[in-house]
Scaffold this motif. Structure first.
Motif, short mmCIF file in Angstrom:
data_model
loop_
_atom_site.label_atom_id
_atom_site.label_comp_id
_atom_site.label_asym_id
_atom_site.label_seq_id
_atom_site.Cartn_x
_atom_site.Cartn_y
_atom_site.Cartn_z
N ASN A 17 22.27 -39.62 -69.63
CA ASN A 17 21.87 -41.07 -69.99
C ASN A 17 21.01 -41.63 -68.85
O ASN A 17 21.05 -42.89 -68.25
CB ASN A 17 22.88 -42.00 -70.34
CG ASN A 17 23.59 -41.78 -71.60
OD1 ASN A 17 22.94 -42.11 -72.69
ND2 ASN A 17 24.80 -41.23 -71.45
N ASP A 19 17.77 -42.27 -68.55
CA ASP A 19 16.67 -43.31 -69.04
C ASP A 19 17.45 -44.34 -69.53
O ASP A 19 16.76 -45.30 -69.92
CB ASP A 19 15.78 -42.55 -69.84
CG ASP A 19 16.35 -42.02 -71.06
OD1 ASP A 19 17.74 -41.67 -71.28
OD2 ASP A 19 15.92 -42.01 -72.28
N ARG A 20 18.71 -44.37 -69.80
CA ARG A 20 19.32 -45.62 -70.37
C ARG A 20 20.62 -46.21 -69.47
O ARG A 20 21.22 -45.52 -68.50
CB ARG A 20 19.89 -45.28 -71.48
CG ARG A 20 19.00 -44.83 -72.67
CD ARG A 20 19.61 -44.51 -73.81
NE ARG A 20 20.29 -45.79 -74.81
CZ ARG A 20 21.26 -45.50 -75.47
NH1 ARG A 20 21.58 -44.64 -76.12
NH2 ARG A 20 21.69 -46.64 -76.17
#
Length: 262
Positions: A17, A19-20
């Motif tokens: 994750n 990018d989040r």
């Protein structure tokens, strides 16, 4: 309905994750409900990861060469009716975990470990050849998801591992019990039920799902089963079932289950 358990299944090992700003979701929750307080429950055990436990705990042998470990014979709660002296061994503060009759039987069967010193604790012998494994609790992290190379992989998007369904079925049903899955998908429930000698009922709205289920059961040499298709029901009949009357789809399910509509 009565809520019994929440089971947490780890369905994947990890998820990126980067990018989040959120933690990866790697588990599914399985909620167990019962119709009443009279239900089937068969404890299940696993030997997975038990090598170190066995090596550490089962270190004694009796006169016949049977390997065993010692366990506590004390009662966790105060039981005045179980406070008695046995062959010079005084009871624990809360009393013994077993009755006088059971204690005598265990003694006769060589299941008691008497203290070598005066004032020592009387213990219970637990033999390795009788150990079923570690009891399975509500966290299931030993059933991996179906990978791309798995033999049981069919290619159905929501396919679950057969081991997962087999465990659920083994916990809450007996031989010849009826198992029903009304969102059957790839047919894992029926495949697992068949191998465990359970009766099963499966239904699904998608025709591809029925084709996959039927082929899967035939390929594993299942006993003869009834395949019932009601045709183009995705719109008219399904909508009809939501208008207060039972549509063809619901009626087929009711008939197969031997139930009455309400």
């Amino acid at each position: 309905d009565l809520f019994l358990n929440e089971i947490v299944w780890r369905r994947r090992l990890g998820q990126s994750n980067s990018d989040r700003k959120i933690m990866g979701i790697v588990t599914d929750s399985i909620f167990v409900f019962t119709k009443s307080d009279k239900y089937i429950f068969n404890p299940q055990f696993t030997m997975e990861g038990s090598e170190a436990y066995i090596k550490e705990r089962y270190v004694r042998k009796n006169e016949n060469g049977r390997i065993y470990k010692c366990g506590d014979l004390g009662n966790p709660a105060y039981r005045p009716n179980l406070i008695y002296e046995y062959k010079g061994c005084k009871p624990p503060p809360n009393g013994w975990a077993v009755s006088w009759e059971t204690m005598k039987r265990m003694d006769k069967e060589g299941r008691l470990e008497f203290p070598k010193k005066v004032g020592g604790r009387l213990m219970r012998r637990q033999f390795l050849d009788e150990w079923k494994g570690k009891p399975i609790q509500s966290l299931w992290d030993d059933i991996p998801p179906i990978n791309s190379q798995a033999k049981e992989r069919i290619g159905f998007d929501t396919q679950k591992p057969e081991k997962l369904l087999s465990r659920i079925i083994s916990f809450f049903t007996n031989d010849e019990s009826i198992v029903a899955d009304f969102f059957a998908g790839s047919g894992t429930t029926g495949a697992a039920s068949e191998k465990l000698n359970r009766k099963w009922i499966m239904s699904d709205l998608g025709k591809p799902a029925f084709m996959i289920m039927r082929k899967r059961l035939i390929d594993q040499d299942s006993k003869p089963f009834l395949y019932h298709s009601i045709g183009d029901y995705q719109k008219e009949q399904f909508e009809q079932s939501f208008k207060g009357s039972i549509g063809d789809l619901a009626q087929v399910v009711v008939n197969l289950y031997g139930a009455l509509p309400f």
